[in-house]
Scaffold this motif. Structure first.
Motif, PDB file in Angstrom:
ATOM      1  N   UNK A  80      50.280   3.298  36.037  1.00 27.12           N
ATOM      2  CA  UNK A  80      49.275   4.283  35.662  1.00 27.12           C
ATOM      3  C   UNK A  80      48.210   4.288  36.763  1.00 27.12           C
ATOM      4  N   UNK A  81      47.552   5.420  36.933  1.00 30.98           N
ATOM      5  CA  UNK A  81      46.575   5.561  38.009  1.00 30.98           C
ATOM      6  C   UNK A  81      45.161   5.539  37.445  1.00 30.98           C
ATOM      7  N   UNK A  82      44.336   4.666  38.002  1.00 30.56           N
ATOM      8  CA  UNK A  82      42.920   4.648  37.635  1.00 30.56           C
ATOM      9  C   UNK A  82      42.096   5.506  38.598  1.00 30.56           C
ATOM     10  N   UNK A  83      42.339   5.368  39.922  1.00 32.21           N
ATOM     11  CA  UNK A  83      41.577   6.151  40.903  1.00 32.21           C
ATOM     12  C   UNK A  83      42.319   6.195  42.231  1.00 32.21           C
ATOM     13  N   UNK A  84      41.994   7.210  43.022  1.00 34.25           N
ATOM     14  CA  UNK A  84      42.502   7.332  44.394  1.00 34.25           C
ATOM     15  C   UNK A  84      41.356   7.828  45.273  1.00 34.25           C
ATOM     16  N   UNK A  85      41.170   7.190  46.412  1.00 34.88           N
ATOM     17  CA  UNK A  85      40.205   7.650  47.411  1.00 34.88           C
ATOM     18  C   UNK A  85      40.918   7.645  48.761  1.00 34.88           C
ATOM     19  N   UNK A  90      41.306  25.076  52.074  1.00 36.64           N
ATOM     20  CA  UNK A  90      41.961  25.232  50.772  1.00 36.64           C
ATOM     21  C   UNK A  90      41.574  24.026  49.923  1.00 36.64           C
ATOM     22  N   UNK A  91      40.877  24.270  48.832  1.00 38.87           N
ATOM     23  CA  UNK A  91      40.381  23.189  47.983  1.00 38.87           C
ATOM     24  C   UNK A  91      40.929  23.344  46.571  1.00 38.87           C
ATOM     25  N   UNK A  92      41.621  22.311  46.118  1.00 41.86           N
ATOM     26  CA  UNK A  92      42.149  22.285  44.743  1.00 41.86           C
ATOM     27  C   UNK A  92      41.306  21.315  43.922  1.00 41.86           C
ATOM     28  N   UNK A  93      40.895  21.741  42.750  1.00 43.72           N
ATOM     29  CA  UNK A  93      40.089  20.883  41.879  1.00 43.72           C
ATOM     30  C   UNK A  93      40.646  20.910  40.461  1.00 43.72           C
ATOM     31  N   UNK A  94      40.442  19.829  39.752  1.00 47.54           N
ATOM     32  CA  UNK A  94      40.894  19.764  38.365  1.00 47.54           C
ATOM     33  C   UNK A  94      40.231  18.617  37.637  1.00 47.54           C
ATOM     34  N   UNK A  95      40.511  18.530  36.371  1.00 51.08           N
ATOM     35  CA  UNK A  95      40.014  17.429  35.548  1.00 51.08           C
ATOM     36  C   UNK A  95      41.195  16.800  34.821  1.00 51.08           C
ATOM     37  N   UNK A  96      40.993  15.594  34.342  1.00 49.44           N
ATOM     38  CA  UNK A  96      42.060  14.922  33.591  1.00 49.44           C
ATOM     39  C   UNK A  96      41.448  14.100  32.461  1.00 49.44           C
ATOM     40  N   UNK A  97      42.278  13.802  31.499  1.00 46.68           N
ATOM     41  CA  UNK A  97      41.861  12.953  30.383  1.00 46.68           C
ATOM     42  C   UNK A  97      42.193  11.498  30.693  1.00 46.68           C
ATOM     43  N   UNK A  98      41.517  10.608  30.007  1.00 48.32           N
ATOM     44  CA  UNK A  98      41.771   9.186  30.187  1.00 48.32           C
ATOM     45  C   UNK A  98      42.621   8.638  29.046  1.00 48.32           C
ATOM     46  N   UNK A  99      43.504   7.725  29.407  1.00 44.65           N
ATOM     47  CA  UNK A  99      44.268   6.968  28.426  1.00 44.65           C
ATOM     48  C   UNK A  99      43.679   5.567  28.351  1.00 44.65           C
ATOM     49  N   UNK A 125      46.691  -6.015  46.319  1.00 42.07           N
ATOM     50  CA  UNK A 125      45.896  -7.123  45.789  1.00 42.07           C
ATOM     51  C   UNK A 125      45.705  -6.985  44.286  1.00 42.07           C
ATOM     52  N   UNK A 126      45.893  -8.097  43.588  1.00 38.33           N
ATOM     53  CA  UNK A 126      45.643  -8.110  42.149  1.00 38.33           C
ATOM     54  C   UNK A 126      44.139  -8.059  41.900  1.00 38.33           C
ATOM     55  N   UNK A 127      43.716  -7.253  40.930  1.00 33.65           N
ATOM     56  CA  UNK A 127      42.308  -7.141  40.563  1.00 33.65           C
ATOM     57  C   UNK A 127      42.194  -7.207  39.041  1.00 33.65           C
ATOM     58  N   UNK A 128      40.983  -7.323  38.562  1.00 34.84           N
ATOM     59  CA  UNK A 128      40.775  -7.266  37.120  1.00 34.84           C
ATOM     60  C   UNK A 128      41.190  -5.888  36.618  1.00 34.84           C
ATOM     61  N   UNK A 129      41.997  -5.866  35.587  1.00 34.85           N
ATOM     62  CA  UNK A 129      42.584  -4.605  35.139  1.00 34.85           C
ATOM     63  C   UNK A 129      41.536  -3.680  34.525  1.00 34.85           C
ATOM     64  N   UNK A 130      41.417  -2.424  35.056  1.00 37.45           N
ATOM     65  CA  UNK A 130      40.551  -1.450  34.390  1.00 37.45           C
ATOM     66  C   UNK A 130      41.063  -1.180  32.971  1.00 37.45           C
ATOM     67  N   UNK A 131      40.208  -0.611  32.161  1.00 33.36           N
ATOM     68  CA  UNK A 131      40.561  -0.406  30.753  1.00 33.36           C
ATOM     69  C   UNK A 131      41.076   0.991  30.466  1.00 33.36           C
ATOM     70  N   UNK A 132      41.147   1.842  31.499  1.00 35.30           N
ATOM     71  CA  UNK A 132      41.661   3.185  31.249  1.00 35.30           C
ATOM     72  C   UNK A 132      42.310   3.742  32.510  1.00 35.30           C
ATOM     73  N   UNK A 133      43.119   4.778  32.304  1.00 36.51           N
ATOM     74  CA  UNK A 133      43.858   5.386  33.402  1.00 36.51           C
ATOM     75  C   UNK A 133      43.999   6.882  33.173  1.00 36.51           C
ATOM     76  N   UNK A 134      44.407   7.582  34.219  1.00 33.56           N
ATOM     77  CA  UNK A 134      44.688   9.014  34.135  1.00 33.56           C
ATOM     78  C   UNK A 134      45.817   9.249  33.130  1.00 33.56           C
ATOM     79  N   UNK A 135      45.690  10.301  32.317  1.00 33.77           N
ATOM     80  CA  UNK A 135      46.757  10.603  31.357  1.00 33.77           C
ATOM     81  C   UNK A 135      48.059  10.911  32.098  1.00 33.77           C
TER      82      UNK A 135
END
Length: 486
Positions: free
Chosen positions: A245-250, A188-197, A303-313
């Motif tokens: 806010x979420x930038x990425x998940x792996x 069972x595979x779910x796929x989608x897209x999202x916009x960036x904030x 861990x603190x990292x350099x903040x990305x400039x965008x996130x999932x809406x």
């Protein structure tokens, strides 16, 4: 201990053939090298060798003297193995052979899967084919491909290639069990897209890691209450959804492996950082306490990292978290007919959120077709409600138990004679190829057994040496006692 020393373990014929195939990369869907190796193996023995259109290898060996009137036996195992490694292990599955060692009576691998699933079955069949002393009827050795990621080898095997009346599948992982049934499955595979904030400097970036889980086989180990890294990560993100806010998940990887690790890059408004860090600390304490016995190596890091400039809406973030939270994971139902057997389950195997794309990969299993469809439909509903596209693929049937199987009686009687105890006659929640092969060859009498293997589909995979000796002795006795052809 080097692989050379592995070859000195008993039975040497088994471990030498195992070392030979473990020197060859053989991931599912990348079996070209092992197919060529097995084809050459059969031809070099002077045996009839066929590679069918999908890549299965069939090697035929005539009966030994005095066994010509016995039923023809198909010896069957799969060539591919699950490729998994620990994060810190430097290893290239595409170019390197498995590095093995012995510890306390077990053969293990250095930070990777071992390939005993189903390499020991393959090695046992090779040992029979190469032997001048093992008594046996006519043998058809069937080495299938791609068992671990779709069973496409078994599905692609056409009627007419095999003449055997009995099939011995050597892919069971407890040496005191004789298997007469298994679960079917569907991806069972779910796929989608999202916009960036787009974000500003008021946010701080963090990397969250969950690691150290045991993982394991998503069928055989699904009832052990082990942690699923994707579920644990999502549980935390749900608790702090208003703060981050979420930038990425792996998270996770193969569908048939319980996910051991997950990593998320998140962002938090600076004024909420203390509340976020406190929530993380509390969640870590809570989950470690809950899994203290079953997951002693579970680790959380922030861990603190350099903040990305965008996130999932925000809308996509909430739908993602809610859908994974609602999705079935683990045991769905126990069997009403066979005590202790999981009837149906689901494994949320992989979660990927990155660069505007979302993928959630699941493997649903059930020994009852109706229940398999029920679980898959519930997952579809949950994911579609969140706006994802859902695809069901790779469906394969279960294997219905036959307690009146003639070959079952042969095996149970021999087991008692050899080991002075009764075997457990079981059905398993893993996917064995017998169900699919039975659709192509419905009159074939089938059974499954094998040596004791623990931690399959994880870097903790290990094979018991003493059990492998018992398994080899058992197989030889079975072949001696195959019934006369009708």
């Amino acid at each position: 201990m080097s692989n050379t020393e592995i070859r000195n373990q008993e039975p040497k014929t088994l471990w030498n053939h195992f070392a030979d195939i473990n020197a060859i990369p053989r991931a599912s869907k990348k079996e070209e090298r092992i197919i060529e190796f097995m084809s050459n193996f059969g031809k070099n023995l002077g045996l009839e060798t066929i590679v069918d259109p999908v890549g299965n290898v069939i090697i035929r060996k005539p009966a030994t003297k005095g066994m010509e009137n016995r039923k023809t036996v198909v010896l069957q195992s799969h060539l591919d193995m699950v490729h998994q490694k620990n994060t810190e292990t430097d290893f290239d599955f595409n170019t390197q052979g498995i590095e093995m060692f012995v510890e306390n009576g077990w053969v293990k691998a250095k930070g990777t899967t071992l390939g005993a699933d189903n390499g020991l079955g393959v090695a046992a069949i090779m040992s029979v084919l190469a032997s001048d002393t093992v008594e046996h009827p006519n043998i058809e050795a069937l080495f299938t491909i791609d068992e671990e990621t779709g069973m496409t080898g078994a599905q692609g095997l056409q009627p007419g290639y095999l003449n055997g009346e009995i099939l011995l599948n050597l892919d069971t992982e407890e040496d005191d069990e004789i298997d007469i049934g298994c679960a079917g499955g569907v991806d069972v595979t779910a796929t989608g897209i999202y916009s960036h904030t787009e974000l500003n400097s008021s946010f701080e970036g963090f990397e969250i890691r969950i690691s150290g889980l045991q993982g394991g086989h998503s069928g055989m180990d699904i009832d052990k209450g082990l942690g699923n890294a994707n579920k644990l990560m999502n549980g935390f993100l749900k608790k702090v959804a208003d703060l981050i806010e979420i930038n990425s998940i792996h998270g996770g990887g193969l569908r048939n492996a319980i996910p051991r690790e997950s990593e998320a890059i998140i962002l938090c408004v600076k004024e909420n950082v203390k509340a976020f860090q406190s929530a993380f600390s509390n969640y870590e304490t809570e989950i470690k306490s809950e899994y203290a016995e079953k997951e002693p190596e579970l680790a959380f890091s922030l861990n603190a990292i350099e903040s990305p400039l965008r996130a999932m809406d925000k809308g996509s973030k909430l739908k993602l978290i809610t859908s994974i939270d609602e999705a079935i994971n683990g045991v769905y139902k126990m069997s009403d007919e066979i005590p202790g057997l999981v009837e149906a389950s689901n494994n949320i195997a992989k979660v990927l959120v990155d660069q505007g794309d979302i993928q959630i990969l699941c493997l649903t299993r059930s020994s009852v077709e109706k229940t398999k469809e029920e679980v898959a439909d519930q997952l579809r509903t949950s994911f579609e409600k969140a706006g994802f596209g859902v695809k069901l693929s790779g469906s394969y049937p279960g294997w219905s138990p036959n307690r009146d199987s003639p070959i079952l009686k042969v095996l149970t009687d021999l087991y008692e004679q050899l080991f002075k105890s009764k075997p457990e006659v079981v059905a398993c929640h893993a996917g064995l190829e017998c169900g699919i092969l039975g659709t192509h060859y419905p009159d074939m009498d089938m059974i499954s057994f094998g040596p004791t293997i623990k931690g399959a589909h994880s870097p903790d995979e290990r094979a018991n040496i003493a059990s492998s000796q018992r398994f080899w002795n058992f197989l030889q006795e079975i072949l001696k006692n195959i019934p006369v052809r009708n």
